[in-house]
Design an enzyme around this catalytic site. Structure first.
Site, mmCIF file in Angstrom:
data_model
loop_
_atom_site.group_PDB
_atom_site.id
_atom_site.type_symbol
_atom_site.label_atom_id
_atom_site.label_comp_id
_atom_site.label_asym_id
_atom_site.label_seq_id
_atom_site.Cartn_x
_atom_site.Cartn_y
_atom_site.Cartn_z
ATOM 1 N N SER A 172 0.802 -1.238 -0.051
ATOM 2 C CA SER A 172 -0.234 -0.119 0.208
ATOM 3 C C SER A 172 0.954 1.191 -0.094
ATOM 4 C CB SER A 172 -0.824 -0.075 1.303
ATOM 5 O OG SER A 172 -0.361 -0.080 2.353
ATOM 6 N N HIS B 94 1.272 5.043 4.560
ATOM 7 C CA HIS B 94 0.408 5.560 3.230
ATOM 8 C C HIS B 94 0.748 7.195 3.222
ATOM 9 C CE1 HIS B 94 -3.021 2.404 4.124
ATOM 10 N NE2 HIS B 94 -1.965 1.897 3.707
#
Length: 255
Positions: free
Chosen positions: A152, A202
């Site tokens: 991610s 992230h």
């Protein structure tokens, strides 16, 4: 547009006058009909599918291990330990902690990666994915006091690169991309607050991808001096990734 450097050319050109690549067919025809491995992998998704295959192979291998030795040797850890094992900044981006984890990331990467490849080209996508994975896990290792892993960080980096395209490209396409990926970003950031999700990876990946996308930009005829540099950075990214996994496996071999 030239499928290699994306400069505007005429339909009669057999060789791109900017990057000197031989043009066998228009870009759209190449993406629709061009296949790799007997048609199993569409050309526009080749790099994305390669990343997905590596992720899947590592996940299967780790699942078959009773002690999940790949996760233990390759996941990102707090910086006090990670600064002595820098390969984790890279390897953590190819490992996953469960079947739902890898399925969700693979689903997003399959579509997102193809769009980044189509807009920016393969070399830039490789650089974006590598750089944002490193920046994501660097921030995570400094701010998160537990292990972390998953693709991610690189995915958020690709979102950041698409946002950079939307910000810098003043065409209708740029405006559309900016609107679309602004929505993507809102949804993704909301999901980042789910317990157990590494919010810092992230954010670090998003920042790294935006910066890389802004600096690299899409190929343009007047900026062709960038192209050898981008290809060199892509080759270096692949080499450093291979080196990181080599260091990880050597660490595992020493017990």
């Amino acid at each position: 547009m030239c499928p290699n450097c994306r400069a505007f050319i005429t339909t009669s050109d057999k060789v791109c006058p900017y990057c000197e690549v031989r043009l066998e067919a228009p870009a759209r025809a190449r993406m629709d009909a061009g296949k790799i491995l007997g048609g199993l992998i569409p050309q526009v998704r080749f790099t994305t599918v390669m990343i997905l295959l590596i992720n899947t192979a590592l996940y299967v291998a780790d699942s078959l291990s009773s002690q999940q030795i790949l996760t233990r040797a390759g996941a990102s850890v707090p910086w006090a330990f990670e600064q002595q094992q820098l390969w984790r900044l890279v390897t953590a981006g190819f490992l996953h902690g469960g079947i739902l984890h890898i399925l969700m990331n693979s689903w997003v990467l399959f579509d997102l990666g193809a769009e980044v490849e189509q807009i920016y080209g393969t070399s830039r996508m490789i650089v974006f994915y590598f750089f944002s994975t490193v920046t994501g896990f660097f921030l995570s290792s400094n701010l998160l006091h537990s292990a972390s892993l998953g693709s991610s960080a690189g995915i958020f980096g690709l979102i950041g690169a698409m946002l950079a395209f939307g910000v810098t490209d003043k065409s209708a396409l740029g405006a559309t991309v900016k609107t679309l990926y602004s929505r993507w970003l809102v949804y993704a950031l909301v999901l980042s607050f789910i317990p157990g999700v590494d919010y810092f990876a992230h954010i670090g990946g998003l920042a790294g991808g935006f910066i890389a996308g802004y600096l690299a930009s899409t190929p343009r005829a007047r900026l062709m001096w960038k192209e050898p540099l981008i290809r060199g950075l892509a080759a270096a990214s692949i080499a450093l990734t291979a080196g990181a996994f080599t260091m990880m496996f050597l660490y595992m071999s020493r017990g």
